[in-house]
Design a protein around this motif. Sequence first.
Motif, short mmCIF file in Angstrom:
data_model
loop_
_atom_site.label_atom_id
_atom_site.label_comp_id
_atom_site.label_asym_id
_atom_site.label_seq_id
_atom_site.Cartn_x
_atom_site.Cartn_y
_atom_site.Cartn_z
N GLN A 16 67.20 -33.40 28.91
CA GLN A 16 66.99 -33.24 30.41
C GLN A 16 66.51 -31.78 30.93
N ASN A 33 63.63 -38.56 36.52
CA ASN A 33 64.81 -39.03 37.41
C ASN A 33 64.60 -38.79 38.81
N ARG A 49 75.92 -31.22 33.34
CA ARG A 49 76.78 -32.08 32.69
C ARG A 49 75.71 -33.34 32.20
N SER A 50 76.37 -34.27 31.25
CA SER A 50 75.60 -35.34 30.87
C SER A 50 75.14 -36.28 31.97
N ASP A 51 76.03 -36.05 32.94
CA ASP A 51 75.88 -37.13 34.09
C ASP A 51 75.53 -36.51 35.37
N GLU A 52 74.92 -35.25 35.12
CA GLU A 52 74.74 -34.54 36.25
C GLU A 52 73.56 -35.01 37.17
N ILE A 53 73.36 -34.77 38.39
CA ILE A 53 72.64 -35.29 39.44
C ILE A 53 71.99 -34.18 40.05
N ASP A 81 69.17 -42.05 26.54
CA ASP A 81 70.44 -41.43 26.29
C ASP A 81 71.34 -41.95 26.93
N LYS A 82 71.54 -43.00 27.69
CA LYS A 82 72.42 -43.77 28.05
C LYS A 82 72.75 -45.06 27.35
#
Length: 307
Positions: free
Chosen positions: A242, A220, A262-266, A172-173
């Motif tokens: 995800q 992750n 979000r796409s960059d969510e942690i 995805d990245k």
Amino acid sequence: MHGRLHIYLIILWQMLAFQLAAQSPYIKNFTINEGLPSNNVYNVFQDSRKFIWFSTDAGAVRFDGTNFKTYTTADGLHSSEIYRMEEDSKGRLWLFHLDGKFSYIYKDRLFTSREEAFLDSLSNNMYFKRMYEDEDQNLYFYSNLKREIFVLRADNKVDKFQLPSRSVIRSDKGYSRQGNMINKLIKYRGVFWLYLVDGIYMLETLSDSLIPLTTEFGINRAFHTKNNSFFLDILYKKQKKQMLIRYDDFKLTDSLYFEKRRSDEIITDVLEDQQGNIWLSSFFSGIYIYKRGQIIRNLNIEQAQNI
């Protein structure tokens, strides 16, 4: 995420007389003004005696509900920057120093390498993030960028292992990651299960080659809840989707799609309370509470690191 964060400590108390959906949680902030030695807090932990511990860059802090007690270099610590704490079955509270060394507190007494020589053997130039204890009381320190596993045996001897390096491309990245980074380690019926960035693998001994169980998804992070239950924050590789999945006794039992993610969510932590509610902390968008798979509350707490 691995640097220092200036945060407030937040304890969320539930009002026992009402259902969660009808509650307004009571939020209490703890800072240096209330007695903490620092506002830079890496981790919060409750031990078997119900004390709450804070891992800070100024020492290990015990909170009894009223007073704070801080262990620092003045008490014998070689450094005051504590990244994490975990407790073993003997009641030893392990302090994970950010410089890769270990200390522990047992019955309110601090033990360092000056008191216990085997702690020198656990020293490393790369800090570990996790600890696991098997049924024979062997302790496994793992999860660092070097893919290392240090085993403290019940006789206080230390064995050291390292997984081979292997780069994988995150679909995805489009960037490369270390595929053999360990998110979770378990020993079950004499076999090691490793939950790696690139999937789930098995080993009969830690010196053996990795045997893939599934590489359908990448992992992750992993979050232990209770008994043999845990959550994995995963990326399904083909769908590039995800989500959180839940395992009970090594069986996939549930999945939870975080719609506001979000796409960059942690996702920084997951906790299941005594009523079966799932609490999820997001670094970017606060605390979410799920009941039967549905979001019932979102608390606007920025940069939540730990529940």
